[in-house]
Write a protein that holds these residues in place. Structure first.
Motif, PDB file in Angstrom:
ATOM      1  N   ILE A 164       0.861  -1.175   0.000  1.00  0.00           N
ATOM      2  CA  ILE A 164       0.000   0.000   0.000  1.00  0.00           C
ATOM      3  C   ILE A 164       0.901   1.229   0.000  1.00  0.00           C
ATOM      4  CG2 ILE A 164      -1.677   1.374   1.298  1.00  0.00           C
ATOM      5  CD1 ILE A 164      -2.809  -1.208   2.420  1.00  0.00           C
ATOM      6  N   ILE A 165       0.745   2.059  -1.007  1.00  0.00           N
ATOM      7  CA  ILE A 165       1.513   3.309  -1.068  1.00  0.00           C
ATOM      8  C   ILE A 165       0.625   4.409  -0.495  1.00  0.00           C
ATOM      9  CG2 ILE A 165       2.715   4.958  -2.537  1.00  0.00           C
ATOM     10  CD1 ILE A 165       3.180   2.677  -4.529  1.00  0.00           C
ATOM     11  N   ASN A 166       1.074   5.026   0.566  1.00  0.00           N
ATOM     12  CA  ASN A 166       0.266   5.976   1.325  1.00  0.00           C
ATOM     13  C   ASN A 166       0.784   7.402   1.150  1.00  0.00           C
ATOM     14  OD1 ASN A 166      -1.819   6.647   3.103  1.00  0.00           O
ATOM     15  ND2 ASN A 166      -0.532   6.435   4.910  1.00  0.00           N
ATOM     16  N   ARG A 167      -0.137   8.349   1.260  1.00  0.00           N
ATOM     17  CA  ARG A 167       0.169   9.788   1.250  1.00  0.00           C
ATOM     18  C   ARG A 167       0.913  10.223  -0.006  1.00  0.00           C
ATOM     19  NH1 ARG A 167       2.818   9.881   7.101  1.00  0.00           N
ATOM     20  NH2 ARG A 167       1.042   9.239   8.356  1.00  0.00           N
ATOM     21  N   ILE A 168       0.517   9.719  -1.135  1.00  0.00           N
ATOM     22  CA  ILE A 168       1.160  10.155  -2.366  1.00  0.00           C
ATOM     23  C   ILE A 168       0.539  11.465  -2.823  1.00  0.00           C
ATOM     24  CG2 ILE A 168      -0.361   8.846  -3.921  1.00  0.00           C
ATOM     25  CD1 ILE A 168       2.284   8.270  -5.557  1.00  0.00           C
ATOM     26  N   ASP A 169       1.377  12.382  -3.250  1.00  0.00           N
ATOM     27  CA  ASP A 169       0.947  13.699  -3.729  1.00  0.00           C
ATOM     28  C   ASP A 169       1.197  13.731  -5.233  1.00  0.00           C
ATOM     29  OD1 ASP A 169       0.931  16.425  -4.538  1.00  0.00           O
ATOM     30  OD2 ASP A 169       1.282  17.066  -2.473  1.00  0.00           O
ATOM     31  N   PHE A 170       0.127  13.621  -6.007  1.00  0.00           N
ATOM     32  CA  PHE A 170       0.281  13.482  -7.450  1.00  0.00           C
ATOM     33  C   PHE A 170       0.826  14.741  -8.114  1.00  0.00           C
ATOM     34  CE2 PHE A 170      -2.829  10.193  -6.360  1.00  0.00           C
ATOM     35  CZ  PHE A 170      -2.205   9.094  -6.913  1.00  0.00           C
ATOM     36  N   ASP A 171       0.601  15.904  -7.505  1.00  0.00           N
ATOM     37  CA  ASP A 171       1.199  17.129  -8.046  1.00  0.00           C
ATOM     38  C   ASP A 171       2.716  17.087  -7.899  1.00  0.00           C
ATOM     39  OD1 ASP A 171      -1.218  18.247  -8.813  1.00  0.00           O
ATOM     40  OD2 ASP A 171      -1.536  19.215  -6.861  1.00  0.00           O
ATOM     41  N   MET A 172       3.207  16.623  -6.753  1.00  0.00           N
ATOM     42  CA  MET A 172       4.648  16.507  -6.547  1.00  0.00           C
ATOM     43  C   MET A 172       5.253  15.459  -7.476  1.00  0.00           C
ATOM     44  SD  MET A 172       5.108  16.819  -2.413  1.00  0.00           S
ATOM     45  CE  MET A 172       6.907  16.777  -2.568  1.00  0.00           C
ATOM     46  N   VAL A 173       4.530  14.366  -7.686  1.00  0.00           N
ATOM     47  CA  VAL A 173       5.013  13.341  -8.614  1.00  0.00           C
ATOM     48  C   VAL A 173       5.145  13.926 -10.011  1.00  0.00           C
ATOM     49  CG1 VAL A 173       4.462  11.140  -9.725  1.00  0.00           C
ATOM     50  CG2 VAL A 173       4.074  11.428  -7.271  1.00  0.00           C
ATOM     51  N   ARG A 174       4.136  14.665 -10.439  1.00  0.00           N
ATOM     52  CA  ARG A 174       4.136  15.250 -11.780  1.00  0.00           C
ATOM     53  C   ARG A 174       5.297  16.226 -11.965  1.00  0.00           C
ATOM     54  NH1 ARG A 174      -0.866  16.170 -11.833  1.00  0.00           N
ATOM     55  NH2 ARG A 174      -0.808  18.292 -11.014  1.00  0.00           N
ATOM     56  N   ARG A 175       5.645  16.930 -10.870  1.00  0.00           N
ATOM     57  CA  ARG A 175       6.773  17.870 -10.945  1.00  0.00           C
ATOM     58  C   ARG A 175       8.119  17.170 -10.831  1.00  0.00           C
ATOM     59  NH1 ARG A 175       3.696  20.795  -6.996  1.00  0.00           N
ATOM     60  NH2 ARG A 175       5.302  20.305  -5.458  1.00  0.00           N
TER      61      ARG A 175
END
Length: 271
Positions: free
Chosen positions: A181-192
């Motif tokens: 389980i991957i928790n607390r992922i911030d997709f905006d930060m991933v995209r950057r």
């Protein structure tokens, strides 16, 4: 008490699943409470067990801290009957808590004692979720006792992933099947490019993914209110935990391919 839907208690034993990570602060307790509540909402009689002896918190997240009389250690040492230590949720007739002791040391019980306690509850519940303490010492070993499956909770951070990788090796040595389980992922930060992506974490750890939970401030609000976030129909994290619970029940809920270039924009809807 027999399992529901007419299943004989002797013919079907509940699953014991340990929720662990190695690293503290990645959301194990929140995950345990949220999945327990989500499974209960699906009609599964579920027991959540706080194995963090000396530092219990699962009772607070479930809003049951004022109702504790006996605890896990009391059951292990036969101070009370197993049924006397279990607390029924105020929100669900299918959700129950076995709290940890707040005053004892982690070494007060051993693996055999914990396994015996959990075995004693298997005929009463479809799922038994065990909230593991941080680290890989005796508390972790106790939490793994009797478990046939494990949910590895990690955030997309190098330190958390490194500790998760260590725990995966320890679980494999015990013959326990781990899922991620991957928790607390911030997709905006991933995209950057400021945070590891889902596929990055999968590539590093190499175990099956069972769900992705987005960063969501509603988790903090829910914890402070003593209500698992799955009861909030507007919470993205709550919906993600509900879908993970469905997968644990064997439902076919696809986790789409997140390796495509536009997944970050849509990822929060897919967990």
């Amino acid at each position: 008490m027999n399992l529901r839907n007419g299943t004989s208690a002797n013919s079907k034993l509940g699953q014991v699943i340990v929720v662990t990570s190695g690293k503290g602060g990645v959301g194990k307790t929140t995950t345990t409470a949220s999945l327990g509540a989500a499974l209960a909402l699906k009609g599964k009689r579920t027991l959540v067990v706080d194995a963090d002896i000396g530092l219990r918190n699962l009772d607070v997240i479930l809003g049951l801290e004022n109702r504790i009389v006996f605890n896990l250690v009391d059951v292990a040492k036969k101070v009370c009957k197993p049924s006397q230590a279990v607390i029924k949720s105020k929100k669900s007739s299918n959700l129950f808590l076995l709290p940890a002791s707040q005053t004892d040391d982690k070494d007060v019980v051993d693996e055999k004692e914990i396994e015996a306690v959990l075995d004693g509850y298997r005929r009463e519940y479809h799922f038994i979720l065990v909230d593991s303490p941080a680290g890989i010492e005796q508390g972790f070993k106790n939490a793994c006792a009797g478990a046939e499956r494990a949910l590895i909770v990690t955030t997309p951070e190098v330190s958390a992933i490194r500790d998760a990788d260590r725990v995966i090796g320890l679980l494999s040595a015990r013959g326990i099947d781990p899922q991620l389980i991957i928790n607390r992922i911030d997709f905006d930060m991933v995209r950057r490019g400021d945070m590891l992506s889902v596929e990055d974490v999968q590539d590093i750890l190499g175990i099956d993914l069972v769900g992705v939970v987005p960063k969501d401030e509603q988790i903090i609000v829910a914890a402070n209110c003593g209500e698992p976030v799955v009861y909030n129909s507007k919470s993205e994290a709550g919906m993600a935990f509900s879908r993970i619970a469905g997968r644990l029940c064997g439902e076919s809920i696809e986790i789409p391919d997140m390796s495509r270039s536009f997944w970050g924009r849509l990822g929060r809807l897919w967990a």
